[in-house]
Write a protein that holds these residues in place. Structure first.
Motif, PDB file in Angstrom:
ATOM      1  N   ASP A 161      -6.223  -2.124  -7.664  1.00 61.22           N
ATOM      2  CA  ASP A 161      -5.357  -2.149  -8.845  1.00 61.22           C
ATOM      3  C   ASP A 161      -4.499  -3.415  -8.878  1.00 61.22           C
ATOM      4  OD1 ASP A 161      -6.381   0.273  -9.507  1.00 61.22           O
ATOM      5  OD2 ASP A 161      -4.716   1.434  -8.691  1.00 61.22           O
ATOM      6  N   GLY A 204      -7.338   1.777  -2.873  1.00 62.13           N
ATOM      7  CA  GLY A 204      -7.214   1.731  -4.328  1.00 62.13           C
ATOM      8  C   GLY A 204      -6.058   0.839  -4.758  1.00 62.13           C
ATOM      9  N   TRP A 205      -4.957   0.854  -3.986  1.00 64.32           N
ATOM     10  CA  TRP A 205      -3.793   0.037  -4.330  1.00 64.32           C
ATOM     11  C   TRP A 205      -4.176  -1.431  -4.465  1.00 64.32           C
ATOM     12  CZ3 TRP A 205      -2.421  -3.970  -1.118  1.00 64.32           C
ATOM     13  CH2 TRP A 205      -2.955  -3.958   0.175  1.00 64.32           C
ATOM     14  N   TRP A 216       0.825  -1.215   0.000  1.00 60.64           N
ATOM     15  CA  TRP A 216       0.000   0.000   0.000  1.00 60.64           C
ATOM     16  C   TRP A 216       0.853   1.256   0.000  1.00 60.64           C
ATOM     17  CZ3 TRP A 216       0.381  -3.542   3.893  1.00 60.64           C
ATOM     18  CH2 TRP A 216       0.999  -3.124   5.075  1.00 60.64           C
ATOM     19  N   THR A 257     -17.013   3.495  -3.145  1.00 59.69           N
ATOM     20  CA  THR A 257     -16.255   4.737  -3.316  1.00 59.69           C
ATOM     21  C   THR A 257     -15.225   4.901  -2.203  1.00 59.69           C
ATOM     22  OG1 THR A 257     -18.216   5.724  -4.288  1.00 59.69           O
ATOM     23  CG2 THR A 257     -16.471   7.235  -3.617  1.00 59.69           C
ATOM     24  N   VAL A 258     -15.669   4.677  -0.967  1.00 61.79           N
ATOM     25  CA  VAL A 258     -14.741   4.792   0.155  1.00 61.79           C
ATOM     26  C   VAL A 258     -13.628   3.747   0.018  1.00 61.79           C
ATOM     27  CG1 VAL A 258     -14.505   4.658   2.663  1.00 61.79           C
ATOM     28  CG2 VAL A 258     -16.555   5.678   1.659  1.00 61.79           C
ATOM     29  N   ARG A 259     -14.015   2.560  -0.452  1.00 59.18           N
ATOM     30  CA  ARG A 259     -13.049   1.486  -0.614  1.00 59.18           C
ATOM     31  C   ARG A 259     -11.974   1.881  -1.624  1.00 59.18           C
ATOM     32  NH1 ARG A 259     -13.429  -3.128  -4.071  1.00 59.18           N
ATOM     33  NH2 ARG A 259     -11.998  -4.756  -3.398  1.00 59.18           N
ATOM     34  N   ARG A 260     -12.426   2.422  -2.753  1.00 60.55           N
ATOM     35  CA  ARG A 260     -11.453   2.820  -3.772  1.00 60.55           C
ATOM     36  C   ARG A 260     -10.510   3.894  -3.230  1.00 60.55           C
ATOM     37  NH1 ARG A 260      -8.778   2.862  -7.995  1.00 60.55           N
ATOM     38  NH2 ARG A 260      -9.638   0.914  -8.667  1.00 60.55           N
ATOM     39  N   TRP A 261     -11.102   4.778  -2.428  1.00 56.52           N
ATOM     40  CA  TRP A 261     -10.327   5.887  -1.877  1.00 56.52           C
ATOM     41  C   TRP A 261      -9.293   5.372  -0.872  1.00 56.52           C
ATOM     42  CZ3 TRP A 261     -11.717   8.515   3.082  1.00 56.52           C
ATOM     43  CH2 TRP A 261     -10.945   9.652   3.284  1.00 56.52           C
ATOM     44  N   LEU A 262      -9.685   4.421  -0.035  1.00 53.35           N
ATOM     45  CA  LEU A 262      -8.781   3.942   1.015  1.00 53.35           C
ATOM     46  C   LEU A 262      -7.838   2.836   0.542  1.00 53.35           C
ATOM     47  CD1 LEU A 262     -10.862   3.779   4.318  1.00 53.35           C
ATOM     48  CD2 LEU A 262      -8.934   5.256   3.794  1.00 53.35           C
TER      49      LEU A 262
END
Ligand SMILES: Nc1ncnc2c1ncn2[C@@H]1O[C@H](COP(=O)(O)OP(=O)(O)OP(=O)(O)O)[C@@H](O)[C@H]1O
Ligand SMILES: [Mg+2]
Lengths: 263, 261
Positions: free
Chosen positions: B253, B249-250, A89, B242-247
């Motif tokens: 991907d 995102g790594w 991360w 949305t929150v998940r992608r924000w927190l």
């Protein structure tokens, strides 16, 4: 030269399996030591003991004159499973900065400058913002090395750092390691399976026995520095040492000699 | 991997559109009683009427508030409890039978006892929502926290990080993807529990309206409210995503890379 690390009569067991028994050696400041030994003999366990990550059963390890009981400042480790040791991360830069925990007097900005400098000296300029999983295995290895150097340590423990890379990358990485060790004034203890690599890199090769492991031979490597992949490897001294160590290790593999212990 | 907006919409809502069409045709065909199975278009008209009424919108927000408020507390509680439990194997073992017992209780089953404890009011609904949502969050969090990557821990220790720092800076971030799986499950349960509790013990919220419409045979209204519950579920899921992608995102991907490799 002064001694920076000394292991004395080290012994370590897991349950009833004795892994290390009465292991003793010294490392001089600035020295590059290769540690070669049969697979599964306890090399990783030995590094963990030296790093203060595992408690010894008997004996002692002194680093810079202090007996080690917990991970000491000034000592950094690059683990065998380096790609899993990186934090996915965090970007490469953030991973390197994460290694500067003990550089408390540096500001965040100074840490990033230091990180950028170290990443560029391992050849990763331009990959600061990438995540470790976005770059190749060889590059991940460089990030792990950069992170270890970032701590401003004196002693670098490297556990088979080049085992997983292809031959060409491996040769390049060997030269890079030597260059970095000189540039950052590191004393290095590098574990490897590869006898050629052990001789090529080292000022001294330590050969370990089967389990329970101990030092069976310490061999000085009087090869000229800087080393060169072609000249050094064809030097008669290199060939002679290589033959000596190989036969020493081969002699270990007698009947039952390298039998894997059940666990 | 880019796709056009239209193809995205087709993929996402195409199935729903086909379903609505079949519904419409069947309802109008006379195969079923239209009184109990009104056509989608009639339901949409009813929904239009509802959404224009301030009273209905109040009730909608009331349910959202209960579900989201309870979910937020459940997230904090679930992760907090997991952090405590992650420190001790014995504690984890001791808690686990309780968790297994409590997590299978359906929300309506705990309504009566909760009324004794809290009376009827905000506390009651929050409690039921929290109770429904907290377990999957706790279970996912505690499992992930208890199974860290040993090499990451060893490296951090060698760098001079202490146990607490390792918990917050290594184990917790590493556990976040799994924790989000729990939050996703918990968010659905939160909405479900809010509506169920309202059906049994409330005079406000979508659940109360649904109950009322159902048992006074206002079938179109009943379906309209059910649709609104469904839409709330979609919106809630989108919020969590949305929150998940924000927190993390790594992680998204990284997982996507694995799929295409
Ligand atoms: N935490 C542990 N608990 C019990 N046994 C262990 C533990 N760690 C290692 N061992 C055992 O100790 C022995 C030595 O392991 P170690 O990893 O130190 O060897 P190694 O020389 O580094 O091996 P390799 O060449 O595969 O890297 C092995 O038999 C291993 O199974
Ligand atoms: Mg090993």
């Amino acid at each position: 030269m002064t001694s920076i690390l000394s292991a004395h009569g080290v012994g370590k067991s897991f349950g009833s399996h004795a892994i290390i028994r009465d292991l003793t050696f010294n490392a001089r400041e600035g020295e590059f030591i290769s540690v070669a030994g049969p697979s599964g003999c306890g090399k990783t366990t030995l590094l963990m003991c030296i790093a203060g990550l595992l408690k010894l059963d008997v004996g002692s390890v002194e680093f810079q004159g202090q007996k080690i009981s917990e991970p000491p400042p000034g000592l950094a480790v690059v683990f065998q499973d380096y790609s899993r040791s990186l934090l996915p991360w965090k970007s490469n830069m953030e991973n390197v900065v994460f290694g500067m925990k003990r550089l408390e007097n540096l500001s965040a900005k100074e840490k990033h400058e230091r990180g950028a400098e170290i990443l560029s000296s391992v050849g990763l300029r331009g990959f600061e913002k990438h995540y470790p999983w976005q770059v190749s295995g060889g590059m991940q290895q460089r990030v792990a090395i950069a992170r270890a150097l970032a701590a401003n340590s004196k002693l670098l423990l490297l556990d088979e750092p080049l085992a997983a890379v292809d031959a060409q990358t491996r040769a390049d990485m060997q030269d890079l390691l030597l260059e970095l060790a000189a540039k950052y004034k590191q004393t290095c203890l590098l574990v490897t399976h590869d006898v050629d690599e052990a001789v090529y890199l080292a000022d001294r090769v330590i050969v370990l026995s089967n389990r329970p492991t101990h030092v069976i031979e310490e061999i000085e490597v009087p090869l000229k520095s800087p080393r060169d992949q072609i000249a050094t490897r064809s030097d008669p001294i290199f060939l002679d040492l290589r033959a000596r160590i190989l036969s020493r290790i081969k002699s270990l593999k007698g009947p039952g000699g390298n039998a894997d212990m059940p666990h | 991997m880019k796709q056009s907006a239209t193809s995205y919409i087709v993929r996402k809502f195409g199935g729903l559109a086909v379903f609505a069409l079949i519904w419409e045709v069947v309802s109008r065909s006379g195969l079923v009683l239209q009184d109990y199975f009104p056509p989608v278009t009639a339901i949409l008209v009813a929904m239009g009427e509802e959404i224009r009424s301030a009273k209905f919108v109040d009730n909608l927000f009331t349910t959202w508030g209960r579900a989201l408020g309870g979910l937020a507390i459940a997230i904090v509680l679930g992760i907090g409890l997991a952090i405590i439990a992650a420190r001790s194997y014995v504690l984890r073992r001791m808690l686990s039978p309780f968790v297994d017992m409590l997590r299978v209780l359906p929300p309506p089953a705990i309504v009566p006892i909760s009324i004794f404890a809290f009376g009827i009011g905000t506390k009651l609904y929050l409690f039921i929502v929290i109770f429904a949502a907290v377990w999957p969050i706790y279970i996912n969090a505690v499992n992930a926290l208890a199974a860290p990557e040993p090499v990451q821990i060893a490296t951090a220790r060698s760098m001079g990080y202490g146990d607490d720092e390792i918990l917050y800076r290594v184990r917790l971030p590493a556990a976040l993807p799994e924790i989000f799986t729990g939050i996703r499950i918990g968010s659905g349960l939160a909405l479900l529990a809010a509506v169920a509790a309202e059906m049994i013990a409330a005079s406000s919220g979508l659940g109360a309206l649904l109950y009322d419409a159902g048992f006074t045979l206002r079938v179109k209204d009943m379906f309209a409210i059910m649709f609104f519950v469904g839409i709330s579920g979609i919106l809630l899921n989108a919020l969590v995503a949305t929150v998940r992608r924000w927190l993390i995102g790594w992680h998204i991907d990284l997982a996507a890379m694995g799929e295409h490799a």
